[in-house]
Write an enzyme that holds these catalytic residues in place. Structure first.
Site, PDB file in Angstrom:
ATOM      1  N   LYS A 202      -6.058  -3.273   4.507  1.00  0.00           N
ATOM      2  CA  LYS A 202      -6.930  -3.747   3.433  1.00  0.00           C
ATOM      3  C   LYS A 202      -7.082  -5.263   3.510  1.00  0.00           C
ATOM      4  O   LYS A 202      -8.181  -5.798   3.446  1.00  0.00           O
ATOM      5  CB  LYS A 202      -6.328  -3.335   2.092  1.00  0.00           C
ATOM      6  N   GLU A 208       2.586  -6.899  10.816  1.00  0.00           N
ATOM      7  CA  GLU A 208       2.918  -5.748  11.656  1.00  0.00           C
ATOM      8  C   GLU A 208       1.655  -5.147  12.270  1.00  0.00           C
ATOM      9  O   GLU A 208       1.619  -4.807  13.456  1.00  0.00           O
ATOM     10  CB  GLU A 208       3.618  -4.664  10.816  1.00  0.00           C
ATOM     11  N   GLY A 259      -3.267  -0.229  -2.158  1.00  0.00           N
ATOM     12  CA  GLY A 259      -2.820   0.345  -0.882  1.00  0.00           C
ATOM     13  C   GLY A 259      -2.168   1.710  -1.039  1.00  0.00           C
ATOM     14  O   GLY A 259      -2.518   2.673  -0.349  1.00  0.00           O
ATOM     15  N   ARG A 260      -1.227   1.824  -1.968  1.00  0.00           N
ATOM     16  CA  ARG A 260      -0.477   3.083  -2.100  1.00  0.00           C
ATOM     17  C   ARG A 260      -1.289   4.187  -2.756  1.00  0.00           C
ATOM     18  O   ARG A 260      -0.837   5.341  -2.823  1.00  0.00           O
ATOM     19  CB  ARG A 260       0.818   2.830  -2.862  1.00  0.00           C
ATOM     20  N   GLU A 346       6.959   1.303  -5.715  1.00  0.00           N
ATOM     21  CA  GLU A 346       6.180   0.064  -5.661  1.00  0.00           C
ATOM     22  C   GLU A 346       5.346  -0.101  -6.936  1.00  0.00           C
ATOM     23  O   GLU A 346       5.103  -1.211  -7.398  1.00  0.00           O
ATOM     24  CB  GLU A 346       5.271   0.056  -4.422  1.00  0.00           C
ATOM     25  N   HIS A 377      21.720  22.237   2.904  1.00  0.00           N
ATOM     26  CA  HIS A 377      22.859  22.197   3.827  1.00  0.00           C
ATOM     27  C   HIS A 377      23.312  20.764   4.057  1.00  0.00           C
ATOM     28  O   HIS A 377      24.027  20.484   5.015  1.00  0.00           O
ATOM     29  CB  HIS A 377      22.462  22.864   5.150  1.00  0.00           C
ATOM     30  N   LYS A 492       7.782 -11.441   2.730  1.00  0.00           N
ATOM     31  CA  LYS A 492       6.763 -11.796   3.737  1.00  0.00           C
ATOM     32  C   LYS A 492       6.764 -13.292   3.982  1.00  0.00           C
ATOM     33  O   LYS A 492       6.694 -13.751   5.120  1.00  0.00           O
ATOM     34  CB  LYS A 492       5.367 -11.369   3.253  1.00  0.00           C
TER      35      LYS A 492
HETATM   36  C1  G6Q Z   1       0.554  -0.878  -1.211  1.00  0.00           C
HETATM   37  C2  G6Q Z   1       1.019  -2.164  -0.759  1.00  0.00           C
HETATM   38  C3  G6Q Z   1       1.447  -2.248   0.695  1.00  0.00           C
HETATM   39  C4  G6Q Z   1       0.272  -2.369   1.658  1.00  0.00           C
HETATM   40  C5  G6Q Z   1       0.809  -2.791   3.012  1.00  0.00           C
HETATM   41  C6  G6Q Z   1      -0.282  -2.926   4.042  1.00  0.00           C
HETATM   42  O1  G6Q Z   1       0.172  -0.649  -2.327  1.00  0.00           O
HETATM   43  O2  G6Q Z   1       0.122  -3.125  -1.098  1.00  0.00           O
HETATM   44  O3  G6Q Z   1       2.243  -1.176   1.085  1.00  0.00           O
HETATM   45  O4  G6Q Z   1      -0.423  -1.177   1.740  1.00  0.00           O
HETATM   46  O5  G6Q Z   1       1.497  -4.015   2.891  1.00  0.00           O
HETATM   47  O6  G6Q Z   1      -1.241  -3.826   3.613  1.00  0.00           O
HETATM   48  P1  G6Q Z   1      -2.634  -3.939   4.314  1.00  0.00           P
HETATM   49  O7  G6Q Z   1      -3.345  -2.654   4.134  1.00  0.00           O
HETATM   50  O8  G6Q Z   1      -3.304  -5.095   3.662  1.00  0.00           O
HETATM   51  O9  G6Q Z   1      -2.350  -4.203   5.770  1.00  0.00           O
END
Ligand code: G6Q
Length: 522
Positions: A202, A208, A259-260, A346, A377, A492
């Site tokens: 996003k 990463e 994002g989530r 989160e 188990h 970060k």
């Molecule tokens: C979700 C968070 C987080 C995000 C990641 C990746 O709600 O904001 O998990 O999705 O840090 O972010 P980008 O999609 O911006 O790479």
């Protein structure tokens, strides 16, 4: 305006009083008074059995009272209609609308927030065109999803859950971790000629994802291919990744989709559409939309997500259980708990109210779990006889996905799976008296059971939206902002400081980062 501290409300105090004598599930309580058959909520094709919770009719009424006083359903309605709820009053914050629900509000003639639904429809149409193009060429069999956090967990969980419905000979692989071995394991096992890479971010700037994209691009160049023909972007418009010249195709998500909560946006839809095809993808979205709609019911006992949210509050805040185990009896859901862990922790791992004051109660629980029966188990010993009381949410299905099953010792595997699920719920609730203390089970360990017909795209959509809404309702109930994630930012920033020192190679400074790096070399 109501006090932002919900613990001072009349209805919080009422629940607190009731929790002094919670319903006793031991000694036959579970089997009495038609409890099991009456404590069922049916919504959007799913059933929630909640007889194994430590509640009675009075507590249910108090749930309703709480939901009404705190306007939980009205606030859900406001969210779907585009109210700016991702904010902290009086403080700098994201200050955005929260409209993941618009991604699946694309089937009605009167969507709740027409602008966002129009954007979602436009992206869906673009995706349909793109998938048709792929169908015609028949070149691509694999898609690699490069993304992390919300750009990985949800899409991966749903992809894994619905593999049984994949178009033949198509697969999606995932690279998330900046550990180079994660990328190598995937990139060493694909044929780049037949592979598309969807880079999902996003912000377009996640360390990463940017790093893994470069690793992947290098492999395509090594294979003599032009990455531009193989790479697809899913990003926020205007992000550093919003550069259509670098990608075969660019899809967009908008700032009102967290994002989530992004699985039903292009973040999840590109990979899922590739794997499942447009028709099944639409069924998945329709299932999610159907569940969202049901969340506008004002009666708690008819609103499954709200009921689960209130049961969660009851166990966490009033019966003082610190964690929640989500236990799917379905191998397809083996990554679903990991997704919920992010979505819940989160969202609701917060310590301030919506007006920036410190909260006066516990907020989000620690969420964890693994599929049953494997978990039985492993860690269930603690659930039954440990000192910690862990509320559980069991998820199961009446039919298997592949339908390849047989009778062994009088029952099918699917029957064995379901029988185990139900037995666990009963054992945790009822316990067992025994003269031998080693064989005593205290019981009164609460659980709910969610049952669906079969884990198919429609059901998966419903299940995903059920949990998203449950988490949202809990955030409303605690009066916190469930939609930002400042807690991830500090790490970060500090990682950047470490990387800065590593890349400039200078030694001997006295900052914490430099001291740590020097200590590593000794
Ligand atoms: C979700 C968070 C987080 C995000 C990641 C990746 O709600 O904001 O998990 O999705 O840090 O972010 P980008 O999609 O911006 O790479």
């Amino acid at each position: 305006m109501m006090n932002s501290d919900v613990t001072r409300s009349r209805t919080w105090q009422r629940l607190k009083k009731l929790a002094e004598t919670p319903y006793d599930l031991t000694g036959g309580g579970l089997a009495r008074d038609g409890r099991i058959s009456s404590m069922v909520c049916r919504t959007a094709g799913l059933r929630l059995y909640y007889a194994s919770q430590r509640i009675d009719q009075t507590v249910l009424e108090a749930f309703q009272d709480y939901a009404d006083e705190h306007r939980l359903v009205d606030r859900f309605k406001e969210m779907r209609r585009g109210s700016v709820i991702n904010r902290i009053d009086g403080w700098e914050s994201e200050n955005r609308r929260v409209l993941h629900t618009s991604c699946r509000d694309i089937f009605s003639a009167h969507p709740k927030e027409p602008g966002a639904s129009a954007q979602a429809r436009a992206e869906q149409q673009k995706l349909a065109g793109f998938l048709e193009e792929l169908d015609r060429s028949d070149q691509f069999t694999t898609m690699v999803n490069v993304g992390i956090g919300g750009s990985d967990l949800g899409p991966r969980a749903v992809y894994e859950a619905l593999k049984a419905y994949n178009i033949k000979a198509r697969a999606v692989r995932f690279i998330a971790n900046v550990d180079p071995d994660d990328a190598s394991q995937v990139l060493d096992s694909i044929d780049p000629h037949r592979t598309l890479v969807v880079v999902v971010s996003k912000s377009g700037s996640t360390l990463e994802t940017r790093t893994n994209e470069e690793l992947a691009r290098a492999r395509f160049v090594e294979a003599g291919l032009d990455p531009t023909r193989h790479f697809i972007a899913v990003t926020g418009s205007g992000s550093p990744m919003d550069n259509p010249e670098r990608y075969r195709r660019s899809f967009y998500m908008y700032d009102y989709i967290g994002g989530r909560y992004s699985v039903t946006s292009m973040v999840g839809c590109v990979g899922l559409g590739f794997a499942l095809g447009m028709e099944q993808l639409q069924r998945f979205l329709a299932g999610a939309g159907e569940m969202d709609e049901s969340c506008e019911q004002s009666a708690v006992i008819d609103n499954m997500a709200l009921l689960m949210a209130m049961l969660g509050l009851w166990n966490h805040n009033f019966l003082a259980c610190p964690t929640l185990a989500v236990l799917p009896y379905s191998q397809g859901l083996h990554r679903f708990t990991a997704h919920l862990q992010q979505c819940d922790m989160e969202s609701n791992g917060k310590s301030i109210t919506r007006d920036g004051k410190h909260v006066a109660m516990q907020t989000g629980p620690i969420v964890w779990g693994e599929p049953g029966t494997n978990g039985q188990h492993a860690f269930y010993q603690l659930l039954h006889q440990g000192t910690e009381i862990v509320p559980a949410e069991f998820i199961g299905f009446l039919s298997s996905q592949y339908g390849k099953d047989m009778v062994v010792d009088g029952t099918t595997s699917q029957q064995k799976l379901l029988a185990n699920l139900l037995a666990q719920s009963v054992a945790l609730a009822s316990g067992q008296h025994h003269e031998n203390p080693n064989k005593r089970f205290p019981g009164n360990r609460p659980s709910s059971v969610v049952i669906g017909e079969r884990l198919d795209p429609l059901t998966m959509g419903r299940l995903l939206a059920l949990y998203e809404a449950k988490i949202v309702f809990q955030g409303f109930a605690w009066n916190i902002n469930s939609f930002d994630q400042e807690g991830v930012e500090l790490g970060k920033v500090l990682a950047k400081q470490f990387l800065h020192h590593l890349s400039d190679g200078q030694k001997g400074g006295s900052s914490i980062a430099e001291q740590f790096l020097q200590a590593l070399e000794k």
